[in-house]
Design a protein around this motif. Structure first.
Motif, mmCIF file in Angstrom:
data_model
loop_
_atom_site.group_PDB
_atom_site.id
_atom_site.type_symbol
_atom_site.label_atom_id
_atom_site.label_comp_id
_atom_site.label_asym_id
_atom_site.label_seq_id
_atom_site.Cartn_x
_atom_site.Cartn_y
_atom_site.Cartn_z
ATOM 1 N N UNK A 1 -6.911 23.637 -0.681
ATOM 2 C CA UNK A 1 -6.075 22.899 -0.446
ATOM 3 C C UNK A 1 -5.877 21.076 -0.832
ATOM 4 N N UNK A 2 -4.830 20.814 -1.579
ATOM 5 C CA UNK A 2 -4.984 19.434 -2.775
ATOM 6 C C UNK A 2 -4.841 18.856 -1.582
ATOM 7 N N UNK A 3 -5.336 17.567 -1.762
ATOM 8 C CA UNK A 3 -5.285 16.392 -0.431
ATOM 9 C C UNK A 3 -4.455 15.586 -1.452
ATOM 10 N N UNK A 4 -3.523 14.714 -0.743
ATOM 11 C CA UNK A 4 -3.407 13.251 -1.791
ATOM 12 C C UNK A 4 -4.966 12.663 -2.105
ATOM 13 N N UNK A 5 -5.127 12.536 -1.796
ATOM 14 C CA UNK A 5 -6.706 11.495 -2.306
ATOM 15 C C UNK A 5 -7.095 12.070 -3.719
ATOM 16 N N UNK A 6 -6.647 13.639 -3.358
ATOM 17 C CA UNK A 6 -7.775 14.337 -4.948
ATOM 18 C C UNK A 6 -6.378 13.648 -6.038
ATOM 19 N N UNK A 7 -5.544 13.493 -6.121
ATOM 20 C CA UNK A 7 -4.886 13.529 -6.824
ATOM 21 C C UNK A 7 -4.711 11.761 -7.185
ATOM 22 N N UNK B 1 4.579 -7.965 -13.060
ATOM 23 C CA UNK B 1 6.208 -9.036 -13.322
ATOM 24 C C UNK B 1 5.860 -8.598 -14.930
ATOM 25 N N UNK B 2 4.738 -8.573 -15.679
ATOM 26 C CA UNK B 2 4.654 -8.789 -17.309
ATOM 27 C C UNK B 2 4.231 -7.270 -17.074
ATOM 28 N N UNK B 3 5.051 -6.461 -16.755
ATOM 29 C CA UNK B 3 4.671 -4.826 -17.150
ATOM 30 C C UNK B 3 3.592 -4.490 -18.055
ATOM 31 N N UNK B 4 2.567 -4.517 -17.366
ATOM 32 C CA UNK B 4 0.993 -4.813 -17.516
ATOM 33 C C UNK B 4 0.944 -3.518 -17.291
ATOM 34 N N UNK B 5 0.741 -3.481 -15.596
ATOM 35 C CA UNK B 5 0.363 -2.435 -15.201
ATOM 36 C C UNK B 5 1.186 -2.226 -13.808
ATOM 37 N N UNK B 6 2.034 -1.913 -14.131
ATOM 38 C CA UNK B 6 3.165 -1.715 -12.913
ATOM 39 C C UNK B 6 3.079 -0.667 -11.594
ATOM 40 N N UNK B 7 2.985 -0.741 -10.664
ATOM 41 C CA UNK B 7 2.617 0.272 -9.759
ATOM 42 C C UNK B 7 3.855 1.004 -8.747
ATOM 43 N N UNK B 8 3.833 1.798 -8.494
ATOM 44 C CA UNK B 8 5.074 2.781 -7.778
ATOM 45 C C UNK B 8 5.360 1.731 -6.756
ATOM 46 N N UNK B 9 6.459 2.166 -5.915
ATOM 47 C CA UNK B 9 6.682 1.057 -4.757
ATOM 48 C C UNK B 9 6.992 2.416 -3.433
ATOM 49 N N UNK B 10 6.686 2.002 -2.337
ATOM 50 C CA UNK B 10 6.600 2.284 -1.529
ATOM 51 C C UNK B 10 8.581 2.479 -0.831
ATOM 52 N N UNK B 11 8.874 2.940 -0.601
ATOM 53 C CA UNK B 11 10.569 3.176 0.311
ATOM 54 C C UNK B 11 10.954 2.105 1.055
ATOM 55 N N UNK B 12 9.685 0.868 0.779
ATOM 56 C CA UNK B 12 10.044 -0.303 1.772
ATOM 57 C C UNK B 12 9.855 -1.349 0.951
ATOM 58 N N UNK B 13 9.515 -0.886 -0.359
ATOM 59 C CA UNK B 13 9.694 -2.307 -1.710
ATOM 60 C C UNK B 13 8.607 -2.144 -1.524
ATOM 61 N N UNK B 14 7.379 -1.975 -1.083
ATOM 62 C CA UNK B 14 6.076 -2.451 -1.281
ATOM 63 C C UNK B 14 5.698 -2.207 -2.431
ATOM 64 N N UNK B 15 4.177 -2.814 -3.602
ATOM 65 C CA UNK B 15 3.167 -2.014 -4.312
ATOM 66 C C UNK B 15 2.827 -0.814 -3.633
ATOM 67 N N UNK B 16 2.228 0.823 -4.319
ATOM 68 C CA UNK B 16 1.167 0.781 -4.024
ATOM 69 C C UNK B 16 0.738 1.581 -5.466
ATOM 70 N N UNK B 17 -0.577 1.125 -5.870
ATOM 71 C CA UNK B 17 -1.579 1.646 -6.372
ATOM 72 C C UNK B 17 -2.052 3.048 -6.311
ATOM 73 N N UNK B 18 -2.202 4.073 -7.628
ATOM 74 C CA UNK B 18 -2.856 5.453 -7.267
ATOM 75 C C UNK B 18 -4.194 4.614 -8.554
ATOM 76 N N UNK B 19 -5.232 5.975 -8.002
ATOM 77 C CA UNK B 19 -6.858 5.691 -8.957
ATOM 78 C C UNK B 19 -6.659 5.175 -9.790
ATOM 79 N N UNK B 20 -6.013 5.489 -10.657
ATOM 80 C CA UNK B 20 -5.535 5.978 -12.177
ATOM 81 C C UNK B 20 -4.741 4.208 -12.450
ATOM 82 N N UNK B 21 -3.811 3.706 -12.010
ATOM 83 C CA UNK B 21 -3.580 2.394 -12.349
ATOM 84 C C UNK B 21 -4.481 1.204 -11.254
#
Length: 109
Positions: free
Chosen positions: A1-7, A34-54
């Protein structure tokens, strides 16, 4: 089983968590978004959420800034690196397809 933290692309980390991990200001993270250098994903509420890759990309940005590069230059470098990786993947795929179509050389004795 792959967990979200493994991705490595799962957006799990908040701005505050990333700022603490990398010892940077939250304002810096908002600025590179804002300068589109690293643009994280957004949560349903619009908050920035970063992955390990980002987070890895942000580490590279910090290193390049420490070397005196500007954010527009860094954005261009990251964009060109992404494009180069795409072209390399395409080339490798075409080479693989060509090899599958090309008959093996005949022995010449």
């Amino acid at each position: 089983m792959k967990l979200p933290m493994d991705d490595e692309y799962a957006a799990l980390f908040t701005v505050g968590q990333v700022a603490d991990m990398l010892q940077v200001q939250q304002a810096f993270l908002r600025r590179i978004d804002n300068q589109q250098v690293v643009s994280p994903q957004r949560s349903a509420g619009g908050q920035r959420r970063y992955s390990r890759s980002e987070i890895g990309h942000i580490q590279r940005v910090v290193t390049m800034m420490d070397e005196g590069m500007t954010l527009p230059a860094i954005r261009l470098i990251l964009q060109l690196q992404h494009e180069l990786a795409e072209v390399t993947r395409e080339r490798d795929e075409l080479a693989r397809r060509l090899a599958a179509l090309t008959p093996p050389p005949a022995d010449r004795e």
